[in-house]
Design a protein around this motif. Structure first.
Motif, PDB file in Angstrom:
ATOM      1  N   GLY A 128      18.609 -41.187 -55.311  1.00 53.23           N
ATOM      2  CA  GLY A 128      17.328 -40.725 -55.837  1.00 53.23           C
ATOM      3  C   GLY A 128      16.224 -40.700 -54.799  1.00 53.23           C
ATOM      4  N   VAL A 129      16.272 -41.619 -53.849  1.00 54.67           N
ATOM      5  CA  VAL A 129      15.272 -41.642 -52.778  1.00 54.67           C
ATOM      6  C   VAL A 129      15.384 -40.378 -51.933  1.00 54.67           C
ATOM      7  CG1 VAL A 129      14.563 -42.868 -50.672  1.00 54.67           C
ATOM      8  CG2 VAL A 129      15.204 -44.163 -52.720  1.00 54.67           C
ATOM      9  N   VAL A 130      16.610 -40.013 -51.599  1.00 52.72           N
ATOM     10  CA  VAL A 130      16.841 -38.818 -50.783  1.00 52.72           C
ATOM     11  C   VAL A 130      16.535 -37.556 -51.587  1.00 52.72           C
ATOM     12  CG1 VAL A 130      18.588 -37.527 -49.498  1.00 52.72           C
ATOM     13  CG2 VAL A 130      18.514 -40.026 -49.343  1.00 52.72           C
ATOM     14  N   VAL A 131      16.924 -37.543 -52.849  1.00 48.54           N
ATOM     15  CA  VAL A 131      16.639 -36.391 -53.720  1.00 48.54           C
ATOM     16  C   VAL A 131      15.125 -36.176 -53.808  1.00 48.54           C
ATOM     17  CG1 VAL A 131      16.765 -35.543 -56.101  1.00 48.54           C
ATOM     18  CG2 VAL A 131      18.783 -36.565 -55.033  1.00 48.54           C
ATOM     19  N   ASP A 132      14.383 -37.238 -54.013  1.00 53.09           N
ATOM     20  CA  ASP A 132      12.921 -37.119 -54.100  1.00 53.09           C
ATOM     21  C   ASP A 132      12.317 -36.616 -52.793  1.00 53.09           C
ATOM     22  OD1 ASP A 132      12.946 -37.981 -56.725  1.00 53.09           O
ATOM     23  OD2 ASP A 132      12.348 -40.041 -56.240  1.00 53.09           O
ATOM     24  N   TRP A 133      12.777 -37.146 -51.666  1.00 52.04           N
ATOM     25  CA  TRP A 133      12.286 -36.706 -50.354  1.00 52.04           C
ATOM     26  C   TRP A 133      12.523 -35.209 -50.168  1.00 52.04           C
ATOM     27  CZ3 TRP A 133      16.168 -36.205 -46.127  1.00 52.04           C
ATOM     28  CH2 TRP A 133      15.620 -35.642 -44.969  1.00 52.04           C
ATOM     29  N   LEU A 134      13.764 -34.763 -50.424  1.00 45.53           N
ATOM     30  CA  LEU A 134      14.089 -33.355 -50.210  1.00 45.53           C
ATOM     31  C   LEU A 134      13.374 -32.440 -51.193  1.00 45.53           C
ATOM     32  CD1 LEU A 134      17.864 -33.815 -49.392  1.00 45.53           C
ATOM     33  CD2 LEU A 134      16.047 -33.139 -47.800  1.00 45.53           C
ATOM     34  N   LYS A 135      13.136 -32.913 -52.395  1.00 50.58           N
ATOM     35  CA  LYS A 135      12.379 -32.134 -53.374  1.00 50.58           C
ATOM     36  C   LYS A 135      10.916 -32.014 -52.948  1.00 50.58           C
ATOM     37  CE  LYS A 135      10.905 -31.990 -58.166  1.00 50.58           C
ATOM     38  NZ  LYS A 135      10.891 -32.668 -59.459  1.00 50.58           N
ATOM     39  N   ASN A 136      10.319 -33.130 -52.597  1.00 49.14           N
ATOM     40  CA  ASN A 136       8.896 -33.149 -52.255  1.00 49.14           C
ATOM     41  C   ASN A 136       8.588 -32.442 -50.943  1.00 49.14           C
ATOM     42  OD1 ASN A 136       8.273 -34.569 -54.605  1.00 49.14           O
ATOM     43  ND2 ASN A 136       8.569 -36.546 -53.598  1.00 49.14           N
ATOM     44  N   TYR A 154      10.789 -30.343 -49.126  1.00 48.32           N
ATOM     45  CA  TYR A 154      11.461 -29.069 -48.867  1.00 48.32           C
ATOM     46  C   TYR A 154      11.715 -28.225 -50.109  1.00 48.32           C
ATOM     47  CZ  TYR A 154      12.155 -31.119 -44.291  1.00 48.32           C
ATOM     48  OH  TYR A 154      11.947 -31.688 -43.059  1.00 48.32           O
ATOM     49  N   GLY A 155      11.382 -28.725 -51.282  1.00 45.66           N
ATOM     50  CA  GLY A 155      11.564 -27.959 -52.506  1.00 45.66           C
ATOM     51  C   GLY A 155      13.020 -27.787 -52.927  1.00 45.66           C
ATOM     52  N   LEU A 156      13.902 -28.662 -52.459  1.00 46.31           N
ATOM     53  CA  LEU A 156      15.312 -28.552 -52.814  1.00 46.31           C
ATOM     54  C   LEU A 156      15.580 -29.165 -54.184  1.00 46.31           C
ATOM     55  CD1 LEU A 156      17.081 -29.460 -49.450  1.00 46.31           C
ATOM     56  CD2 LEU A 156      16.597 -27.197 -50.393  1.00 46.31           C
ATOM     57  N   GLY A 157      16.524 -28.569 -54.889  1.00 44.27           N
ATOM     58  CA  GLY A 157      16.936 -29.097 -56.176  1.00 44.27           C
ATOM     59  C   GLY A 157      17.958 -30.206 -56.021  1.00 44.27           C
ATOM     60  N   ARG A 158      18.316 -30.792 -57.132  1.00 42.75           N
ATOM     61  CA  ARG A 158      19.213 -31.948 -57.133  1.00 42.75           C
ATOM     62  C   ARG A 158      20.588 -31.642 -56.528  1.00 42.75           C
ATOM     63  NH1 ARG A 158      19.577 -36.887 -58.822  1.00 42.75           N
ATOM     64  NH2 ARG A 158      21.561 -37.747 -59.526  1.00 42.75           N
ATOM     65  N   GLY A 159      21.187 -30.510 -56.878  1.00 39.19           N
ATOM     66  CA  GLY A 159      22.516 -30.183 -56.361  1.00 39.19           C
ATOM     67  C   GLY A 159      22.543 -30.078 -54.854  1.00 39.19           C
ATOM     68  N   HIS A 160      21.571 -29.376 -54.286  1.00 35.61           N
ATOM     69  CA  HIS A 160      21.499 -29.245 -52.834  1.00 35.61           C
ATOM     70  C   HIS A 160      21.219 -30.601 -52.185  1.00 35.61           C
ATOM     71  CE1 HIS A 160      20.949 -25.079 -54.123  1.00 35.61           C
ATOM     72  NE2 HIS A 160      21.527 -24.783 -52.968  1.00 35.61           N
ATOM     73  N   ALA A 161      20.323 -31.359 -52.789  1.00 34.68           N
ATOM     74  CA  ALA A 161      19.985 -32.677 -52.238  1.00 34.68           C
ATOM     75  C   ALA A 161      21.190 -33.610 -52.279  1.00 34.68           C
ATOM     76  CB  ALA A 161      18.811 -33.277 -53.006  1.00 34.68           C
ATOM     77  N   MET A 162      21.969 -33.552 -53.348  1.00 37.05           N
ATOM     78  CA  MET A 162      23.144 -34.421 -53.445  1.00 37.05           C
ATOM     79  C   MET A 162      24.211 -34.031 -52.425  1.00 37.05           C
ATOM     80  SD  MET A 162      22.504 -36.843 -55.480  1.00 37.05           S
ATOM     81  CE  MET A 162      24.142 -37.542 -55.670  1.00 37.05           C
ATOM     82  N   ALA A 163      24.341 -32.750 -52.139  1.00 34.12           N
ATOM     83  CA  ALA A 163      25.274 -32.324 -51.094  1.00 34.12           C
ATOM     84  C   ALA A 163      24.854 -32.911 -49.744  1.00 34.12           C
ATOM     85  CB  ALA A 163      25.329 -30.796 -51.021  1.00 34.12           C
ATOM     86  N   LEU A 164      23.569 -32.845 -49.446  1.00 33.66           N
ATOM     87  CA  LEU A 164      23.093 -33.409 -48.180  1.00 33.66           C
ATOM     88  C   LEU A 164      23.189 -34.931 -48.189  1.00 33.66           C
ATOM     89  CD1 LEU A 164      22.085 -32.469 -45.447  1.00 33.66           C
ATOM     90  CD2 LEU A 164      19.770 -32.821 -46.262  1.00 33.66           C
ATOM     91  N   PHE A 165      22.942 -35.556 -49.323  1.00 32.13           N
ATOM     92  CA  PHE A 165      23.082 -37.006 -49.414  1.00 32.13           C
ATOM     93  C   PHE A 165      24.517 -37.424 -49.086  1.00 32.13           C
ATOM     94  CE2 PHE A 165      24.031 -40.881 -51.885  1.00 32.13           C
ATOM     95  CZ  PHE A 165      23.140 -41.749 -51.258  1.00 32.13           C
ATOM     96  N   HIS A 166      25.485 -36.670 -49.571  1.00 30.84           N
ATOM     97  CA  HIS A 166      26.884 -36.957 -49.253  1.00 30.84           C
ATOM     98  C   HIS A 166      27.096 -36.959 -47.734  1.00 30.84           C
ATOM     99  CE1 HIS A 166      31.275 -36.936 -49.559  1.00 30.84           C
ATOM    100  NE2 HIS A 166      31.215 -36.086 -48.550  1.00 30.84           N
ATOM    101  N   VAL A 167      26.534 -35.976 -47.045  1.00 30.63           N
ATOM    102  CA  VAL A 167      26.692 -35.880 -45.595  1.00 30.63           C
ATOM    103  C   VAL A 167      25.957 -37.032 -44.901  1.00 30.63           C
ATOM    104  CG1 VAL A 167      26.263 -34.445 -43.562  1.00 30.63           C
ATOM    105  CG2 VAL A 167      27.054 -33.400 -45.685  1.00 30.63           C
ATOM    106  N   ILE A 168      24.777 -37.369 -45.385  1.00 30.80           N
ATOM    107  CA  ILE A 168      24.031 -38.494 -44.809  1.00 30.80           C
ATOM    108  C   ILE A 168      24.846 -39.779 -44.942  1.00 30.80           C
ATOM    109  CG2 ILE A 168      21.983 -39.963 -45.099  1.00 30.80           C
ATOM    110  CD1 ILE A 168      20.550 -37.325 -46.083  1.00 30.80           C
ATOM    111  N   ARG A 169      25.428 -39.977 -46.089  1.00 30.45           N
ATOM    112  CA  ARG A 169      26.168 -41.204 -46.387  1.00 30.45           C
ATOM    113  C   ARG A 169      27.551 -41.235 -45.747  1.00 30.45           C
ATOM    114  NH1 ARG A 169      25.229 -44.989 -50.318  1.00 30.45           N
ATOM    115  NH2 ARG A 169      23.183 -44.730 -49.391  1.00 30.45           N
ATOM    116  N   ASN A 170      28.260 -40.089 -45.752  1.00 26.54           N
ATOM    117  CA  ASN A 170      29.678 -40.065 -45.390  1.00 26.54           C
ATOM    118  C   ASN A 170      30.028 -39.264 -44.147  1.00 26.54           C
ATOM    119  OD1 ASN A 170      30.483 -41.491 -47.843  1.00 26.54           O
ATOM    120  ND2 ASN A 170      29.861 -39.626 -48.876  1.00 26.54           N
ATOM    121  N   GLY A 171      29.064 -38.570 -43.571  1.00 25.99           N
ATOM    122  CA  GLY A 171      29.371 -37.705 -42.440  1.00 25.99           C
ATOM    123  C   GLY A 171      29.871 -36.354 -42.907  1.00 25.99           C
TER     124      GLY A 171
END
Length: 97
Positions: A38-46, A48-65
């Motif tokens: 949720g922290v990353v989702v909020d950052w990307l929304k605020n 960059y205007g990204l929605g949850r699906g896009h933010a979660m995809a990037l969160f996966h990469v941040i977390r897992n490479g």
């Protein structure tokens, strides 16, 4: 939408490659263990205007490479990726599939 397509859309919307955004997230401490999605989702929304699906995809990469499960690789279906390794350095530099 495939995982790579999500990352490409993020680049199109933000003007930044996924790698640049991952580096920004790391500078902010978002790559640390215990940081909630949720922290990353909020950052990307605020920022960059990204929605949850896009933010979660990037969160996966941040977390897992850049590696994803081989179960997502193949030619059938709209959610399939060509490789188990995602390309983070921008669409213009991605090798041909």
């Amino acid at each position: 939408m495939s995982f790579q397509a999500y990352l490409d859309a993020i680049e199109n919307r933000t003007g930044k490659t996924p790698r640049v955004l991952v580096q920004e997230a790391e500078r902010r401490g978002y790559g640390e263990a215990g940081v909630k999605a949720g922290v990353v989702v909020d950052w990307l929304k605020n920022d960059y205007g990204l929605g949850r699906g896009h933010a979660m995809a990037l969160f996966h990469v941040i977390r897992n490479g850049p590696r994803i499960s081989a179960k997502h690789v193949g030619s059938a279906g709209s959610h399939r990726d060509a490789s188990a390794t995602l390309w983070l350095d921008g669409q213009a530099t991605r090798p041909a599939d």
